[in-house]
Motif scaffolding. Sequence first.
Motif: not given
Length: 486
Positions: A243-262
Amino acid sequence: MSSNKPGSPALIILIAVIILAGVSLLPVHKWSGGVVKEFNLLSDVMHDLSVEADSTATDPDEVFEDIDPELLKAQAEAEIGNITVRAVTDHNDTSGHAPTSAVSPSLANIIVENDTVVPAPKASKVGDLVVIEDYTAGAMGLANLRRTLQSGAFARIALVGDSYIEGDIFAQDLREKLQSVYGGQGVGYVNMHSEFPGFRRSVKQGGSGWKAFSAMKKCDFSYMGLSEQYFLSTPQAVSTYQGTKAFAQTQDWSSSKFLFIARNGATVTYRTSGEWITQEVPADSSVQMIQVDGTTTRFDVKTNSSSLIGLGVWLDGTSGIGVDCMSSRGFSGITLSKVNRQLCYEMSRCGVDYNLIILEFGINAMSAKQRNYSVYCQRMVEVINHVRSCYPRADILLMGIGDRGEKRGSVIRSMSTATAMIDAQREAARKAHCLFWDTREAMGGTDAVVEWSRGGYINKDYIHLTHKGGARLADLLFNAIRHDIK
């Protein structure tokens, strides 16, 4: 014996000036179909007082990308179809009817629609606000987005476009404004690898070991989703996000998803903080997901597989609004008709569904020499209908092109064919029964590009937005969206 006396230098210069001034009055630009640029001696000597060209300006025609080759192919196909229809018409049978098998029904329909002239409505305004034009059945507007927000559920918006929004320009500010009112965290979609990771201010991205595939290159469209790109891993593929502090809501988040096909299975390792966690994923031809919940400021993922297909990473909140920026440089938008519908369904089941899809295209489909965009209009109708079938719950908003400049003599003006493109885009929205927003009108209309350039809102190519310009345009669309969903 004869002698040649040289003429007076002053007289020679005077005659040359008279000749050049005469040439500058001739409409050579028009006669040549736009191939030869306008020349005006006086405008080269004295800049236009009302719209003065920047002395450091780059000629837009010299730096702009070529027209999307997929669109050129579509235009050629349509022209062949037109020739076929004319040939059939000229050789009717004795009953006066053309053989029905001479041209395919789909192509015949395109030709009929291209020959149909439908007056385009003007941009709608409420005071100074350029509002969203509603061509939906029953005038539903942003019904899905409105209903989702009113229910308190998480709403997701996709902003799909070309280099106009590359690097999260415009999207980052629209996201911040929406999240400041409705809540939300993070930056949404991020690809597996970026060639220019420092260009984007809203997230710090790194990684290696991924081979990128896009819709305009040799690819397998069974892996092609709304982003129009996917990534093949190597045994040492890794992606990192912070995350960065460049915008108000981009420093952190509460859900991380990685979508893929294996398809052959894989070992995937990930972390949000501290130690890496290893997970064996089974062989499966459908979309799989690794999701990590909990507030975090980073997410890293890596794999030891040489056949895993990375579809992307989504960094979001669990409530409010998420805005995914999906930009593809050089695209006109028409390849979206090839997006895999089943893949989109599977991604939706993983939580990557959309309440609003904004399509921002057009700059890679226009030129100063072309005024007929009927083929592009028809192809975009097909695109909108296909995207709707992939995401049936989503409202769809087509953005008209922003104002684009062209050099006329020594001054910059709006490209003369911009209105024709906007009319074609508006007509596509009307035929496909979706929403339309006249970006150029919101920017100020004719010659808005000049004022935006002077203020540092548009780059010196007189096409692409600066970060400052993206913020200004985001404010205009945000106000239009708010006006619709109140």
